[in-house]
Enzyme design. Structure first.
Site, PDB file in Angstrom:
ATOM      1  N   HIS A 376      21.786  21.369  33.177  1.00 30.02           N
ATOM      2  CA  HIS A 376      22.714  22.131  32.353  1.00 30.02           C
ATOM      3  C   HIS A 376      24.156  21.835  32.701  1.00 30.02           C
ATOM      4  CE1 HIS A 376      19.165  25.102  32.084  1.00 30.02           C
ATOM      5  NE2 HIS A 376      18.969  23.995  31.426  1.00 30.02           N
ATOM      6  N   CYS A 689      22.181  13.404  12.522  1.00 36.39           N
ATOM      7  CA  CYS A 689      22.884  13.978  13.679  1.00 36.39           C
ATOM      8  C   CYS A 689      22.355  13.491  15.024  1.00 36.39           C
ATOM      9  CB  CYS A 689      22.851  15.506  13.616  1.00 36.39           C
ATOM     10  SG  CYS A 689      21.185  16.177  13.577  1.00 36.39           S
TER      11      CYS A 689
HETATM   12  C1  PEP Z   1      17.599  14.673  17.339  1.00 41.08           C
HETATM   13  O1  PEP Z   1      16.423  14.842  17.648  1.00 41.08           O
HETATM   14  O2  PEP Z   1      18.040  13.621  16.841  1.00 41.08           O
HETATM   15  C2  PEP Z   1      18.595  15.736  17.587  1.00 41.08           C
HETATM   16  C3  PEP Z   1      19.827  15.606  17.164  1.00 41.08           C
HETATM   17  O3  PEP Z   1      18.178  16.825  18.271  1.00 41.08           O
HETATM   18  P1  PEP Z   1      18.093  16.915  19.855  1.00 41.08           P
HETATM   19  O4  PEP Z   1      18.727  15.663  20.408  1.00 41.08           O
HETATM   20  O5  PEP Z   1      18.815  18.149  20.227  1.00 41.08           O
HETATM   21  O6  PEP Z   1      16.624  16.966  20.088  1.00 41.08           O
END
Ligand code: PEP
Ligand code: MG
Length: 762
Positions: A376, A689
């Site tokens: 974290h 994302c």
């Molecule tokens: C992903 O899986 O691409 C994402 C953006 O979520 P995380 O990295 O938080 O799993």
């Protein structure tokens, strides 16, 4: 004083013996004799007072071996001639484990290492305790007897206290030990770890929770020491109370949880009792805190369970704060020390909330002995934009406050006391980075428009209130992914409704008119909440996580939805659901959202308008249900990190396989294009994302297959925008399309050539 023989089953009656040892030690330390003579005297003293035939002191050398420094009972010629390699023998074992070793018949123990030069073959029972200072093992103190027997707890206690006093004197230089590292310190001392938050920093060391030097160990007036201890505990508690009520005003959350955990420990009777007992045994209040703390640290070293390690770390931190109260560094400074500019914090271990305590303006770098990129504190370091290296084993022993260091959080290296040559090399590197950063800063106000006139939306991924500053700094269009689980991950207990509401409200307030996409709790898998203890899973990435957990434990999601609805008031609210595998799950979440809206209306609360519900495309099954899916949602965002891991069956956290497959592979790009096409068919916005969106070359391919909105780490906005301003999307699409139609491997090399020919800013 009744001194019993070993035949009584006891080396000696402990409490008076301990006091006597402490008094005699004080006298010995006050004498003007050289270090070796003092050590010789100490072993004689302990052996006689503890009725042990042997007492020896081993000290740790730079190479981690242990050298016999003084003995009473073993052959005198073995002193400075007997060495135990790291972990060797029972003495080495005691040092490695940082724990007492109590063996009635040492010679039959498998770890026993026979040293003929010592003449120890006639001694059977063996007790060794580590000489600990601030969790660091400086050496080992042993006693031995001929008769085989198990030493009592009181004996162990007496020897441990002696070792603690000895440690203080070793560190204060009364004994010119090897362990104090007295020799001149080397330049360019290099410690290797892993980069946990990218960057480069040159600065000066500030120790996280620097140790208070405890010089007076032995009490002259025990009742007075007890009073001091009690007064200090009371002051610590009231400081914590005051900070807890303040933190309500200052921050939206995470810090307060940690303070509350501290308050709980401060009220812990067991902790207070151990402190009082230590003072009653003859120690000063400071020495008592240190003794109890040393034991906590030794326990911490042995614990595997991260939850309990964290709890013990909190307790350790609390002891540091109590020490500071005792020596008069009171009030706010107990929790927030003043920093010099160009601060590099160095810590043995550190909680995420501790890092948030420091002044962000002055903090340039962070080095931690115990930490990984998933911890974290690493998440917070990235959010703060500071260079951080974790897993820097042994650094605490090689630095001192104020010494200069370079944190290279690209290579995962830390230079201690860098030579002028290394400083100049890194200054060049830092200047180069700063120049590039200035170029990106200059693009801040410019829209991300391609040469052929396509406007690309660039959003940031965020997850903590401190991230909000990046919106302006990066000149982003909004937050494309707000990872709400981060608040839960750095808290020590489940954040309640009002805490969540305050956090989401603060985020919306800071974003102003810019859109924010809140992702509902994405826990499970590698995102563990220590206070929500679930059955261990054989395959956590494929297990009970994201929306699966949320639908099975609807109260958790309902509380979160309620908090978001309250935080938004009449403002727009955009929610995104993680780890969806089938369309039915969206309908189930929508029903919960509707239920919460209904509840809010019934209670005459404001409700957000519009409320949009979207999902992340991370699970490949959705690629084969796109038409249904698009009708069930208001938007989608491709989570390329997880989509890549599931499509290629390659664990994203496993370096061996995680980087084996290229997101610029044709199958993956086709998958992305199919989502973009489905979005167009149904008029649903599609964004991405995952990390790949923040890499300029990957972003060329993403725009070429039709994406017009990307969300990424704040630091990536500049480089990606620079690329976009130099790109002609139509030409990129014309280049990529034919390759996607026929190929099957990675297009990276061809794309890089295209980028070079086009003169793209990559
Ligand atoms: C992903 O899986 O691409 C994402 C953006 O979520 P995380 O990295 O938080 O799993
Ligand atoms: Mg994901």
């Amino acid at each position: 004083m009744p001194k019993r023989s070993i035949e009584d089953g006891h080396l000696a009656s402990t409490e008076p013996t301990l006091r006597l040892i402490l008094r005699r030690l004080r006298e010995t330390m006050a004498e003007t004799s050289d270090g070796q003579r003092r050590l010789d005297k100490i072993v004689r003293l302990v052996s006689s007072l503890m009725v042990a035939e042997v007492c020896s002191i081993y000290l740790r050398r730079q190479d981690q071996s242990l050298e016999l420094f003084a003995t009473e009972g073993l052959n005198a010629s073995a002193v400075h001639n007997t060495f135990m390699k790291r972990g060797e023998g029972l003495v080495g074992r005691c040092a490695e484990l940082a724990l007492p070793v109590n063996e009635p018949d040492a010679q039959s123990h498998p770890a026993f290492s026979y040293r003929p030069e010592t003449g120890e073959e006639i001694y059977h029972s063996f007790l060794a305790v580590p000489i600990l200072r601030g969790g660091e093992v400086l050496g080992v103190l042993t006693v031995q007897n001929k008769t085989p027997r198990h030493y009592s707890d009181d004996d162990v206690e007496a020897l441990q206290t002696t070792a603690m006093v000895l440690a203080e004197h070793l560190v204060s230089g009364v004994v010119p030990s090897l362990a104090s590292g007295g020799a001149s310190r080397p330049l360019d001392d290099l410690v290797r770890g892993q980069a946990i938050a990218e960057g480069l920093a040159l600065g000066h060391v500030v120790l996280h929770a620097p140790r208070v030097a405890v010089t007076e160990l032995i009490a002259t007036d025990t009742p007075a020491e007890l009073e001091r201890l009690e007064a200090a505990i009371a002051e610590l508690k009231s400081t914590l109370d005051a900070l807890i009520s303040q933190s309500h005003l200052e921050r939206a959350g995470e810090h307060r949880d940690v303070l509350e955990a501290y308050r709980m420990f401060a009220n812990d009777r067991g902790w207070q009792r151990r402190l009082i007992e230590a003072v009653k045994s003859g120690l000063t209040a400071e020495a008592a805190v240190e003794q109890v703390q040393n034991r906590t640290r030794a326990r911490m070293l042995r614990l595997q369970d991260p939850f309990w390690r964290d709890r013990l770390r909190d307790l350790d931190d609390l002891s540091d704060r109590l020490l500071r109260v005792l020596v008069g560094i009171a009030g706010k400074d107990v929790l927030r020390p003043e920093l010099p500019p160009d601060t590099i914090i160095v810590a043995r271990s550190m909680g995420a909330a501790d890092l948030l305590d420091y002044d962000r303006e002055k903090l340039k770098g962070l080095v931690i002995e115990e930490s990984s990129s998933h911890s974290h504190v690493a998440i917070v370091a990235r959010a703060l934009g500071i260079a951080a290296v974790g897993g820097a084993r042994g650094i605490m022993e090689r630095i001192e406050p104020g010494c200069s260091v370079i944190v290279d959080a690209e290579a995962g290296e830390v230079y201690i006391r860098p030579s002028p040559q290394v400083v100049s090399l890194y200054s060049d590197k830092a200047r180069f980075r700063a120049r590039r950063q200035r170029q990106y800063d200059a693009l801040r106000g410019k829209p991300a428009m391609t040469r052929d006139g396509q406007r690309i939306d660039l959003h940031i991924n965020a997850g903590l209130p401190v991230d909000m500053a990046h919106l302006d700094e990066a000149g982003a269009d909004g937050i494309g992914l707000y990872r709400t689980e981060l608040q839960f991950m750095i808290a020590s207990s489940l954040p309640r409704l009002d805490r969540q509401t305050a956090t989401y409200r603060a985020v919306l307030d800071a974003a102003g008119k810019r859109p924010v996409v809140f992702r509902t709790l994405d826990i499970g898998g590698d995102k563990v909440l220590p206070y929500l203890r679930n059955e261990p899973e054989e395959n956590p990435a494929l297990g009970w996580r994201g929306v699966r957990l949320a639908l099975d434990r609807p109260a958790l999601l309902q509380t979160q939805l309620r908090a978001m609805i309250r935080a938004a008031g009449t403002r727009p609210l955009t929610l995104m659901v993680p780890m969806v595998s089938e369309v039915a799950e969206i309908h189930a979440v929508r029903a919960l959202v509707e239920g919460e809206l209904e509840r809010a209306r019934r209670r005459r609360f404001d409700v957000p308008s519009p409320l949009r519900l979207g999902i992340m495309i991370e699970v490949p099954s959705l690629l084969f249900a796109l038409d249904d899916l698009m009708q069930a949602v208001d938007f989608v965002s491709i989570g390329s990190n997880d989509l890549m891991q599931y499509l290629y069956a390659a664990d994203r956290g496993n370096e061996r396989v995680g980087v084996r497959f290229d997101p610029l592979g044709v199958p993956f790009l086709r998958a992305i294009r199919s989502v973009v096409d489905a979005g167009r068919r149904h008029g649903r916005p599609v964004s991405l994302c995952g990390e790949m969106g923040g890499r300029p070359l990957e972003a060329v391919a993403l725009l070429a297959v039709g994406l017009r909105s990307l969300s990424m780490a704040p630091a990536s906005i500049g480089p990606v925008k620079a690329m976009i301003l130099s790109l002609d999307i139509a030409r990129a699409a014309a280049f990529v399309e034919p390759i996607l139609a026929s190929g099957s491997g990675s297009i990276r090399e061809e794309l890089a050539r295209f980028a070079e020919n086009e003169g793209l800013e990559i």
